[in-house]
Write an enzyme that holds these catalytic residues in place. Structure first.
Site, mmCIF file in Angstrom:
data_model
loop_
_atom_site.group_PDB
_atom_site.id
_atom_site.type_symbol
_atom_site.label_atom_id
_atom_site.label_comp_id
_atom_site.label_asym_id
_atom_site.label_seq_id
_atom_site.Cartn_x
_atom_site.Cartn_y
_atom_site.Cartn_z
ATOM 1 N N LYS A 95 -22.336 27.096 10.126
ATOM 2 C CA LYS A 95 -23.391 27.599 8.933
ATOM 3 C C LYS A 95 -23.240 26.595 8.000
ATOM 4 O O LYS A 95 -22.119 26.034 7.332
ATOM 5 C CB LYS A 95 -23.165 28.791 8.333
ATOM 6 C CG LYS A 95 -24.290 29.780 8.173
ATOM 7 C CD LYS A 95 -23.587 30.928 8.149
ATOM 8 C CE LYS A 95 -24.739 32.040 7.905
ATOM 9 N NZ LYS A 95 -24.236 33.216 7.217
HETATM 10 O O1 G3P Z 1 -25.150 35.908 6.068
HETATM 11 C C1 G3P Z 1 -26.023 35.413 4.646
HETATM 12 C C2 G3P Z 1 -26.891 36.934 4.243
HETATM 13 O O2 G3P Z 1 -27.396 37.742 5.429
HETATM 14 C C3 G3P Z 1 -26.419 37.489 3.244
HETATM 15 O O3 G3P Z 1 -26.794 38.490 2.910
HETATM 16 O O4 G3P Z 1 -26.942 40.764 1.463
HETATM 17 O O5 G3P Z 1 -25.716 38.738 0.550
HETATM 18 O O6 G3P Z 1 -28.128 38.708 0.566
HETATM 19 P P1 G3P Z 1 -27.122 39.140 1.285
#
Ligand code: G3P
Length: 220
Positions: free
Chosen positions: A86
Site C-alpha cells: 500500500k
Molecule cells: O484502510 C484505509 C481506510 O479504510 C481507513 O478508513 O475509517 O480510518 O477512514 P477510516
C-alpha cells in the site's frame, strides 16, 4: 463485489474467514497500532494474516521518498506472495509505484480521493486504487458520489494491466449497499460493519418467532 476486511486484528480476520466471505485484507499503520502491534513483530503479523486469508493482504509503506518506498515495498512483498504494497497517493508514491510494478510487486494506491488521483495511480501501475468514502463524508463532501466518479473514470480506460477499485473508509452498511449498486470491484470494511451487514431486525424477529413456534412443536 468482493469483500475485504479493513483490520489488522487476527481474531476478526479468523472470524470473517470462517464465514466464507473473505476475499482479502487491508491494513494500515493505524489499524496495526490499534491491534497492539509492535515494529519487530510486523512482518510476522502480516505473514500470519496471509496464512488465514485466501486473497491479497495490503501492508502499507511509511516512507516518503521514492527509493525508500521501493525498498520498503520490496521487503513487504518478500513476506508472502499474497502481500500487496500500500502506497499513499503522492508524487513520490507514483514514482515508487511505477518501479514496484516493474518489479512485479502489486501496489494498492491508498488515500485516494479524486478521479485525477485515481487515474494517475492506475497509469503509474497500481493494481488497486482505494478511494476513501468516509473521510470525504467527514469534511461534508459526498464520499459515495466521489467513489462513483472514480469507478466510472477507471472503467473508461484500458491501463494495460488490471486495475481494481477498492471502496475504502467504509463506515456503514449503507456504504456497502451503495458500493455494490455501482458495481465497485471490492469494498474493504471494518469487522463492526461486516457484522452490521449480516444483521437485520426482521431476521432477528423471524428467528425468535421460529424458535418460539418450534418450542410448541416440541411440547406437542
Ligand atoms: O484502510 C484505509 C481506510 O479504510 C481507513 O478508513 O475509517 O480510518 O477512514 P477510516
Amino acid at each position: 463485489m468482493k469483500l475485504f476486511l479493513d483490520t489488522a486484528d487476527i481474531a476478526e480476520i479468523e472470524e470473517a474467514a470462517s464465514w466464507g466471505i473473505l476475499a482479502g485484507v487491508t491494513t494500515n499503520p493505524t489499524l496495526y497500532a490499534r491491534a497492539g502491534g509492535t515494529l519487530s513483530e510486523f512482518p510476522a503479523h502480516i505473514k500470519r494474516i496471509c496464512e488465514i486469508v485466501d486473497g491479497p493482504v495490503s501492508a502499507e509503506t511509511v516512507s516518503l521518498v521514492r527509493d525508500e518506498i521501493i525498498s520498503e515495498g520490496e521487503r513487504l512483498a518478500a513476506i508472502d506472495p499474497r502481500v500487496v504494497v500500500k502506497v499513499p497517493t503522492m508524487p513520490e508514491g507514483l514514482a515508487a509505484t511505477k518501479r514496484l510494478a516493474e518489479l512485479n510487486v502489486r501496489v494498492n494506491m491508498t488515500l485516494c480521493f479524486t478521479v485525477p488521483q485515481a487515474i494517475l495511480a492506475a497509469r503509474a501501475g497500481a493494481a488497486y486504487v482505494s478511494p476513501f468514502v468516509g473521510r470525504f463524508d467527514d469534511i461534508s463532501e459526498d464520499g459515495i458520489a466521489q467513489l462513483a466518479q472514480v469507478v466510472q473514470a477507471v472503467s473508461n480506460y484500458d491501463f494495460g494491466h488490471d486495475v481494481e477499485v477498492i471502496a475504502a473508509s467504509i463506515r456503514s452498511a449503507n456504504h456497502v449497499t451503495q458500493a455494490a449498486l455501482m458495481g465497485v470491484d471490492i469494498a474493504t470494511v471494518p469487522f463492526k460493519i461486516l457484522e452490521q451487514c449480516v444483521k437485520h431486525p426482521l431476521t432477528d424477529r423471524g428467528i425468535e418467532s421460529f424458535l418460539s413456534d418450534w418450542e410448541k412443536v416440541k411440547n406437542s
